[in-house]
Motif scaffolding. Sequence first.
Motif, PDB file in Angstrom:
ATOM      1  N   CYS A  46       0.808  -1.224   0.000  1.00  0.00           N
ATOM      2  CA  CYS A  46       0.000   0.000   0.000  1.00  0.00           C
ATOM      3  C   CYS A  46       0.840   1.272   0.000  1.00  0.00           C
ATOM      4  O   CYS A  46       0.550   2.214  -0.745  1.00  0.00           O
ATOM      5  CB  CYS A  46      -0.933   0.007   1.206  1.00  0.00           C
ATOM      6  N   LEU A  47       1.881   1.314   0.842  1.00  0.00           N
ATOM      7  CA  LEU A  47       2.628   2.558   1.037  1.00  0.00           C
ATOM      8  C   LEU A  47       4.109   2.427   0.714  1.00  0.00           C
ATOM      9  O   LEU A  47       4.888   3.343   1.006  1.00  0.00           O
ATOM     10  CB  LEU A  47       2.465   3.043   2.482  1.00  0.00           C
ATOM     11  N   GLY A  48       4.519   1.298   0.159  1.00  0.00           N
ATOM     12  CA  GLY A  48       5.922   1.132  -0.201  1.00  0.00           C
ATOM     13  C   GLY A  48       6.328   2.011  -1.360  1.00  0.00           C
ATOM     14  O   GLY A  48       5.583   2.873  -1.828  1.00  0.00           O
TER      15      GLY A  48
ATOM     16  N   PHE B 208      -1.647  11.475   7.555  1.00  0.00           N
ATOM     17  CA  PHE B 208      -2.217  10.533   8.509  1.00  0.00           C
ATOM     18  C   PHE B 208      -1.457   9.213   8.533  1.00  0.00           C
ATOM     19  O   PHE B 208      -1.373   8.562   9.570  1.00  0.00           O
ATOM     20  CB  PHE B 208      -3.688  10.272   8.171  1.00  0.00           C
ATOM     21  N   ASN B 209      -0.925   8.762   7.390  1.00  0.00           N
ATOM     22  CA  ASN B 209      -0.320   7.427   7.359  1.00  0.00           C
ATOM     23  C   ASN B 209       1.193   7.431   7.174  1.00  0.00           C
ATOM     24  O   ASN B 209       1.814   6.370   7.199  1.00  0.00           O
ATOM     25  CB  ASN B 209      -0.961   6.572   6.263  1.00  0.00           C
ATOM     26  N   TYR B 210       1.800   8.601   6.996  1.00  0.00           N
ATOM     27  CA  TYR B 210       3.250   8.630   6.798  1.00  0.00           C
ATOM     28  C   TYR B 210       3.981   8.105   8.023  1.00  0.00           C
ATOM     29  O   TYR B 210       4.896   7.294   7.926  1.00  0.00           O
ATOM     30  CB  TYR B 210       3.713  10.044   6.461  1.00  0.00           C
ATOM     31  N   SER B 211       3.594   8.601   9.205  1.00  0.00           N
ATOM     32  CA  SER B 211       4.236   8.151  10.443  1.00  0.00           C
ATOM     33  C   SER B 211       4.000   6.666  10.668  1.00  0.00           C
ATOM     34  O   SER B 211       4.841   5.970  11.241  1.00  0.00           O
ATOM     35  CB  SER B 211       3.714   8.962  11.630  1.00  0.00           C
TER      36      SER B 211
ATOM     37  N   PHE C 121       6.169   1.535  11.736  1.00  0.00           N
ATOM     38  CA  PHE C 121       5.458   0.257  11.820  1.00  0.00           C
ATOM     39  C   PHE C 121       6.366  -0.883  12.234  1.00  0.00           C
ATOM     40  O   PHE C 121       5.974  -1.773  12.989  1.00  0.00           O
ATOM     41  CB  PHE C 121       4.801  -0.059  10.474  1.00  0.00           C
ATOM     42  N   LYS C 122       7.602  -0.883  11.762  1.00  0.00           N
ATOM     43  CA  LYS C 122       8.523  -1.966  12.138  1.00  0.00           C
ATOM     44  C   LYS C 122       8.770  -1.985  13.635  1.00  0.00           C
ATOM     45  O   LYS C 122       8.900  -3.031  14.244  1.00  0.00           O
ATOM     46  CB  LYS C 122       9.844  -1.816  11.378  1.00  0.00           C
TER      47      LYS C 122
END
Length: 892
Positions: A454-456, A466-469, A474-475
């Motif tokens: 999705c964001l790779g 909203f989803n960059y952080s 996430f790791k």
Amino acid sequence: MEVREKAKIVITVASLVAVTVLFVTEYRRRRHRRKKTSHLSSCYLHSELKPQFGFKRVLADNSYSEFKHLKLDDASSSLEKASNCHPYEAEITVLLENIQIEFGFLRGECSLEMSDSYVWVERESQLKELAEILAKEKVFAVDTEQHSFRSFLGFTALIQISTHEEDFLVDTIALHDAMNILRPVFSDPNICKVFHGADNDVLWLQRDFHIYVVNMFDTAKACEVLSKPQRSLAYLLEAVCGVATNKSLQREDWRQRPLSKEMVQYARTDAHYLLYIADTLTAELIQLATDSSSPDDKFHFLLEASRRSNMTCLQLYTKETEDFPGSAVASSIIYRHLNGHGDNSTISVNSEELVRKLCAWRDLMARIHDESTRYVLSDQAIVSLACKQPTKTEEIYDTIAHTDLASESSPSFIRSSVQSPYPVICSHLDDIYQMILNKLAKLDEILPVVLKNCLGTNGTCPISVFNYSLLVNFKTKLSSRSAPKKNGHKNFKQFTRLASRELFVKKFSCKAPVYHNCRIYANDGRLLCYCDKRKLEWYLNRGLAKLVEENPPAIMLLFEPKGRPEDEGNDFYIQTKKNICVGCGEGKHYLRYRIIPSCYRVHFPEHLKTHRSHDIVLLCVDCHEVAHAAAERYKKQIATEFGIPLFVRRVLDSKEAQGTSSSMEDESMINSEDAGVSPLHLRSAAMALLRHGNRMPSSRREELLQIVKMYYGGRDICDEDLERALLIGLSPHERRKLERKKGVSLKNSAEATRMDKQENDENNDEEAPANCAKIMNVERITVTDDSGDGGTSEGDGATELNDTQCNGNMLHQQNSKLSLLGHGPHGKQIVEYLLREYGEDGVRDFCQRWRKVFVDAVHPRHLPGGWNVSHSGRRDFGEFSVYNPTKRLSTE
């Protein structure tokens, strides 16, 4: 007549056929639409512009990181405060301790008619003008409108502000990045902000704009103090202002611009009349104080309403966290359906893993796309997919569409524009397909793959604030929750600890809300307390009360109760309580925690412990661990301070005590003064010998035998002696629990339990005589005389005994509820000492010390209003109380 009957039948059949055709047509249309969109390779967000994606600065993103509260830069603020402290705590505390602000909500005459004019604020220059206007006011009214269905955390879409002269509607979507202009006005302690039911508004303003409310008057809190039959704003508008409002508009899409005429009217109404309502309630509070029996405390009720309002200001917004994405919801779904609390669908044990995968996937997709989880995939659809496990894309679509069509629960404005399955499913169907086919076998493997797709670097979904952080951190989220590696001792330790924690939460956390917040009113209409439903039923079943409200339930007593909580300084009991951890605010799991350990509290006088919930709070697992560790450390400190050890050090069988010296000499043991053994060591040794004695190495078996022999004075022992030793120090409950364990034969347990019950009945469950404390001290103790006069016998025939000559069963027979394996004897002797030396004041001071330990360890930010360290805890028993001493004597 026959023709009419036939016509009715024909019409009925035709109607049924028409409904069926419409249902099938709609279902096929959805299915056809999904098939067309299933070939999309890119995310739907490329073609749909969501309003919040225009925000340049977001304080609460969708990552797993904690929310960072505002840090003040001025020199007067404390730079040493933790990041989760309220930036205006000092100002609010001053208001709580010394409320001197004048409560004048209106200036002169006020007309209840609302004009057609209002100010729509959508430019930064307009917002600055509004801030200047509000800075000159002494009071203004505020309300907010929230949107949550198309956002993961939700966001404030509109703020309504009303002064005496004008109504302002602030477009917080257009002005999101400039809303800090209003921050000084809301934090000014000299300006009173009027809200209704501000618990959520306060948190939303912090989350979206770092706006903190200082000095508030909440009309809902005023209703609590006045014991109004209802506390909703709709009720107040109709009862006080004669204005009817349509609360269904609250669920409308407040993102739309321009707002409809009905929505503008609704938004203005919620704030416009608040000043008039506050002024009316203030007059009632003052009148109530005037009519009360304490004329000197004229403003007591008004100040109490203000105090409760400002307690709300101390709340702090926190982002909900969990061990693994979607784990709490998955556990809830599985629990409901495995225990028959869900719909007719049943989840097999083999389907549980798929439920967890779908919930984790849904949580991550909601964060990536900034959607609510119910917009991504409903709980009902997850259950259907887990039960049917379709293996074709068409079947997956059909299953979701059919399930949601049968149980549509989204708002009407969404149903009219977007149909299930929602666009997230349409754009990312392959993930569900892979999970059902088990190609992504492990839960830890699913989420990184989804995030990468999705964001790779070649991701299908657009990156936003909203989803960059989420992508960056996430790791870190998954690293401590990954499965153990073969040679990774550290990872294995982390994994086992998390698994243990999950089991602990599942087993011990409360399965239902603890606080029902039902109300009990006195016969004069004043609120006595909040309680659970069982207490209400107790009064109703005995004809001692009448039901005055059904939802939430409330009763009015038909007799004169003993005192009032606020008169006794116990206003804690007339506060609503949230079912969240008082430490961090966690609401998904919590368990009860006793601030004053039970080993002490159980020995308190009846009127200091009975039915008192002040010192029983809710804590999540993490906060509970911190509080428990601090309590154990403080127990050791108390043991040192009072010279009373935590555990019973030695016990010795009384039948063998006389022959201890000669028996021990044969075994080359030490002298009689050091004879005896710890009850815990005795029980452990006896258990091991009974279970594995024949298979033990001879040296270890002999070592354990010597421990048991120390209890029996050094003589040879048999299996029957081991069984008796296994029961030494156990309470009846512990004995029954031991009997249920497999692999242990307890021939004497029934007889021992019978003797305990007989002696317990003879003592009428009273406190054990004072001489049972003789087994406690390490060296020598003075035993009090059990003559019944309540005094000690020091200097008057006092008996001094060495602890090695004590019979471990003596204390147990005198108080069968007391176990020698815990801190019970220690707690009993501590409380007896406090009562003997300092009376009840000593017990109250002791309680305050424990509360201080709890506060210093946990730093609770969500304690109910009225909770304080110096709480008295005392209660008087009314005529109908089951704990009334005279009533207890009459039943004996």
